[in-house]
Design a protein around this motif. Structure first.
Motif, PDB file in Angstrom:
ATOM      1  N   GLU A 166       0.681  -1.283  -0.339  1.00 17.64           N
ATOM      2  CA  GLU A 166       0.087   0.086   0.130  1.00 17.64           C
ATOM      3  C   GLU A 166       1.059   1.337  -0.089  1.00 17.64           C
ATOM      4  N   ARG A 167       0.312   2.247  -0.680  1.00 12.80           N
ATOM      5  CA  ARG A 167       1.270   3.492  -0.721  1.00 12.80           C
ATOM      6  C   ARG A 167       0.287   4.502  -0.030  1.00 12.80           C
ATOM      7  N   ASP A 168       0.784   5.787   0.300  1.00 10.12           N
ATOM      8  CA  ASP A 168       0.011   6.630   0.888  1.00 10.12           C
ATOM      9  C   ASP A 168      -1.115   6.245   1.981  1.00 10.12           C
ATOM     10  N   LEU A 169      -0.604   5.383   2.755  1.00  6.47           N
ATOM     11  CA  LEU A 169      -1.482   4.783   3.769  1.00  6.47           C
ATOM     12  C   LEU A 169      -1.439   5.835   5.068  1.00  6.47           C
ATOM     13  N   HIS A 170      -2.487   6.242   5.746  1.00  5.93           N
ATOM     14  CA  HIS A 170      -2.634   7.183   6.702  1.00  5.93           C
ATOM     15  C   HIS A 170      -2.233   6.264   7.952  1.00  5.93           C
ATOM     16  N   ILE A 171      -1.397   6.745   8.990  1.00  6.82           N
ATOM     17  CA  ILE A 171      -0.808   5.905  10.062  1.00  6.82           C
ATOM     18  C   ILE A 171      -2.011   5.384  10.843  1.00  6.82           C
ATOM     19  N   LEU A 172      -3.043   6.027  10.875  1.00  6.95           N
ATOM     20  CA  LEU A 172      -4.162   5.609  11.705  1.00  6.95           C
ATOM     21  C   LEU A 172      -4.827   4.642  10.953  1.00  6.95           C
ATOM     22  N   ALA A 173      -4.713   4.409   9.728  1.00  6.28           N
ATOM     23  CA  ALA A 173      -5.300   3.299   9.017  1.00  6.28           C
ATOM     24  C   ALA A 173      -4.534   2.090   9.098  1.00  6.28           C
ATOM     25  N   LEU A 174      -3.256   2.028   9.626  1.00  7.79           N
ATOM     26  CA  LEU A 174      -2.200   0.894   9.399  1.00  7.79           C
ATOM     27  C   LEU A 174      -2.911  -0.227  10.231  1.00  7.79           C
ATOM     28  N   PRO A 175      -3.371  -0.090  11.090  1.00  2.00           N
ATOM     29  CA  PRO A 175      -3.830  -1.373  12.040  1.00  2.00           C
ATOM     30  C   PRO A 175      -4.872  -2.167  11.428  1.00  2.00           C
ATOM     31  N   GLY A 176      -5.729  -1.492  10.609  1.00  2.00           N
ATOM     32  CA  GLY A 176      -6.798  -2.112  10.089  1.00  2.00           C
ATOM     33  C   GLY A 176      -6.335  -2.912   8.469  1.00  2.00           C
ATOM     34  N   LYS A 177      -5.381  -2.084   8.077  1.00  4.75           N
ATOM     35  CA  LYS A 177      -4.498  -2.489   6.733  1.00  4.75           C
ATOM     36  C   LYS A 177      -3.889  -4.066   7.214  1.00  4.75           C
ATOM     37  N   LEU A 178      -3.165  -3.899   8.390  1.00  2.05           N
ATOM     38  CA  LEU A 178      -2.198  -4.921   8.616  1.00  2.05           C
ATOM     39  C   LEU A 178      -3.048  -6.132   8.986  1.00  2.05           C
ATOM     40  N   ASN A 179      -3.967  -6.074   9.664  1.00  5.09           N
ATOM     41  CA  ASN A 179      -4.869  -6.905   9.992  1.00  5.09           C
ATOM     42  C   ASN A 179      -5.482  -7.641   8.798  1.00  5.09           C
ATOM     43  N   GLU A 180      -6.100  -6.953   7.873  1.00  2.00           N
ATOM     44  CA  GLU A 180      -6.380  -7.513   6.437  1.00  2.00           C
ATOM     45  C   GLU A 180      -5.402  -8.466   5.901  1.00  2.00           C
ATOM     46  N   GLU A 181      -4.230  -7.662   5.741  1.00  2.00           N
ATOM     47  CA  GLU A 181      -3.147  -8.433   5.080  1.00  2.00           C
ATOM     48  C   GLU A 181      -2.599  -9.816   5.869  1.00  2.00           C
ATOM     49  N   ILE A 182      -2.599  -9.625   6.982  1.00  2.00           N
ATOM     50  CA  ILE A 182      -2.477 -10.741   7.790  1.00  2.00           C
ATOM     51  C   ILE A 182      -3.553 -12.008   7.663  1.00  2.00           C
ATOM     52  N   ALA A 183      -4.636 -11.625   7.764  1.00  2.00           N
ATOM     53  CA  ALA A 183      -5.684 -12.558   7.385  1.00  2.00           C
ATOM     54  C   ALA A 183      -5.750 -13.067   6.125  1.00  2.00           C
ATOM     55  N   LYS A 184      -5.247 -12.317   4.913  1.00  2.00           N
ATOM     56  CA  LYS A 184      -5.014 -12.916   3.814  1.00  2.00           C
ATOM     57  C   LYS A 184      -4.240 -14.091   3.570  1.00  2.00           C
ATOM     58  N   THR A 185      -3.054 -13.913   4.310  1.00  2.00           N
ATOM     59  CA  THR A 185      -1.843 -14.659   4.518  1.00  2.00           C
ATOM     60  C   THR A 185      -2.387 -15.952   5.203  1.00  2.00           C
ATOM     61  N   ASP A 186      -2.915 -15.985   6.365  1.00  2.00           N
ATOM     62  CA  ASP A 186      -3.310 -16.937   7.333  1.00  2.00           C
ATOM     63  C   ASP A 186      -4.401 -17.749   6.290  1.00  2.00           C
ATOM     64  N   LYS A 187      -5.079 -17.038   5.285  1.00  2.00           N
ATOM     65  CA  LYS A 187      -6.108 -17.958   4.420  1.00  2.00           C
ATOM     66  C   LYS A 187      -5.239 -18.738   3.271  1.00  2.00           C
ATOM     67  N   LYS A 188      -4.481 -18.136   2.997  1.00  2.00           N
ATOM     68  CA  LYS A 188      -3.651 -18.834   1.910  1.00  2.00           C
ATOM     69  C   LYS A 188      -2.914 -20.070   2.590  1.00  2.00           C
ATOM     70  N   GLY A 189      -2.370 -19.842   3.876  1.00  2.00           N
ATOM     71  CA  GLY A 189      -1.493 -20.741   4.622  1.00  2.00           C
ATOM     72  C   GLY A 189      -2.388 -22.026   4.691  1.00  2.00           C
TER      73      GLY A 189
END
Length: 381
Positions: free
Chosen positions: A357-380
């Motif tokens: 992600e580019r131009d990610l507001h710092i307060l939006a980071l936790p949500g984006k991070l959880n989203e990416e971790i969930a994607k990785t867990d699903k692929k695993g």
């Protein structure tokens, strides 16, 4: 020699003299730009154009009535960039050998200035006139936002953002339709440069560049647009993050590869940036919370303008991640390789080194991070 022949010879001599005098009087390659412009401050403005790797800048006088005239020489069709009112307003015209270009308009609305002389200028002026209301509305919104920012000495409330976005989207659609209908015109290239030379429009820029034909392909601005497209793609979402190695405050070299296996948030800031200082508190709070939750992420701050305002010596008392000072301002290599043109600006990188992600507001980071971790867990699974 007969009288009749003398008359013929005399006529031929007169014709030759006329041709010679005419040739001497013609100034090959000379163009002229003149016009009348309203709301111009000062008694001069600047005009620049590129010649090879050099930039030529001319200072052009303009009187109190907004009238000016300038003559110069070019070898081929050339874009002239004009800067007014202490470089706060700008526009452009195109010139070629023996062209007489006339400008008329209001510098409060530089996108609406009429330019006559030369097929490209007149095609662009026709485009402006057909979309006058949209261009005027956009200029009014931007001016209001600028005045609000100046008067409040802070960022304005961005209630205008949606309207501005809609106007820009509509203008881009109109420009794209023009380009598709006129792929051989240099005017199409200039519309691409005006409406699609930004990070968010790379896919549309790429598509339209592939449509160009004939003279439009060979125009130098087209090559510049292709270079811009290729550069932005190097650090676009989905691309492998460009490598860097920069010394931190402890003079230890920090490389992106040091963080392989972890999410990384690159935070581009400056010592001269008030907004960056305001967002620093949010960054610290988010970082501490993510660490408390044992998230697999690290922060890295890349800081420019240290030549103007040095970094505070006690900054590490509150910031617990790597801080990388860089010289050179906007031209610093890492700002260039990641195509960062505004600050604060955050880029999230995956554990495998890809830009998420580019131009990610710092307060939006936790949500984006959880989203990416969930994607990785699903692929695993």
């Amino acid at each position: 020699m007969t009288k009749g022949r003398r008359i013929i010879y005399t006529g031929l001599a007169s014709l030759l003299i006329g041709i010679i005098l005419s040739s001497c009087g013609k100034k090959t390659g000379e163009f002229e730009i003149s016009g009348t412009l309203e709301n111009v401050t000062g008694n001069y403005f600047f005009m620049s154009h590129e010649v090879g790797d050099s930039v030529i800048i001319d200072t052009i006088p303009i009187n109190q009535k907004g009238k000016f005239s300038f003559k110069g020489k070019v070898d081929t069709l050339t874009v002239m960039s004009l800067y007014f009112n202490q470089n706060t307003k700008n526009t452009f015209v195109l010139v070629d050998k023996n062209w007489n270009v006339e400008m008329k308009g209001d510098m409060l609305y530089p996108d609406l200035i009429e330019v006559k002389g030369g097929e490209v200028n007149e095609s662009l002026t026709d485009f402006k006139n057909k979309n006058k209301e949209l261009l005027k509305s956009r200029a009014d919104i931007l001016r209001e936002a600028e005045q609000s920012s100046r008067n409040n000495d802070s960022l304005p409330v961005k209630d205008y953002v949606v309207e501005l976005k809609n106007i820009n989207f509509e203008l881009a659609n109109i420009a794209e339709s023009y380009i598709k209908a006129n792929p051989e015109k240099v005017a199409s290239v200039m519309l691409l440069n005006t409406f699609f030379k930004d990070e968010a429009s790379i896919s549309r820029l790429d598509e339209c560049l592939n449509l160009l034909k004939g003279r439009a392909i060979d125009f130098p601005v087209t090559a510049d647009l292709k270079d811009f497209r290729d550069k932005v793609k190097l650090s676009a979402v989905g691309s492998y993050a460009p490598h860097f190695s920069i010394k931190n405050l402890d003079e230890k070299a920090v490389q992106l590869s040091n963080f392989r296996g972890k999410y990384v948030l690159l935070m581009f800031v400056a010592t001269t940036c008030d907004v960056c200082r305001q967002e620093k508190k949010d960054a610290i709070a988010v970082y501490n919370e993510l660490k408390k939750e044992k998230k697999n992420i690290e922060f890295v701050s890349i800081v420019k303008d240290i030549e103007q305002i040095p970094l505070s010596k006690n900054i590490s008392d509150s910031v617990k991640w790597d801080i990388l000072p860089v010289n050179g301002g906007w031209s610093a290599r890492i700002f260039d390789s990641y195509y960062v043109r505004e600050i604060p600006y955050n880029i999230l990188i995956s554990p495998t080194g890809y830009i998420l992600e580019r131009d990610l507001h710092i307060l939006a980071l936790p949500g984006k991070l959880n989203e990416e971790i969930a994607k990785t867990d699903k692929k695993g699974k």
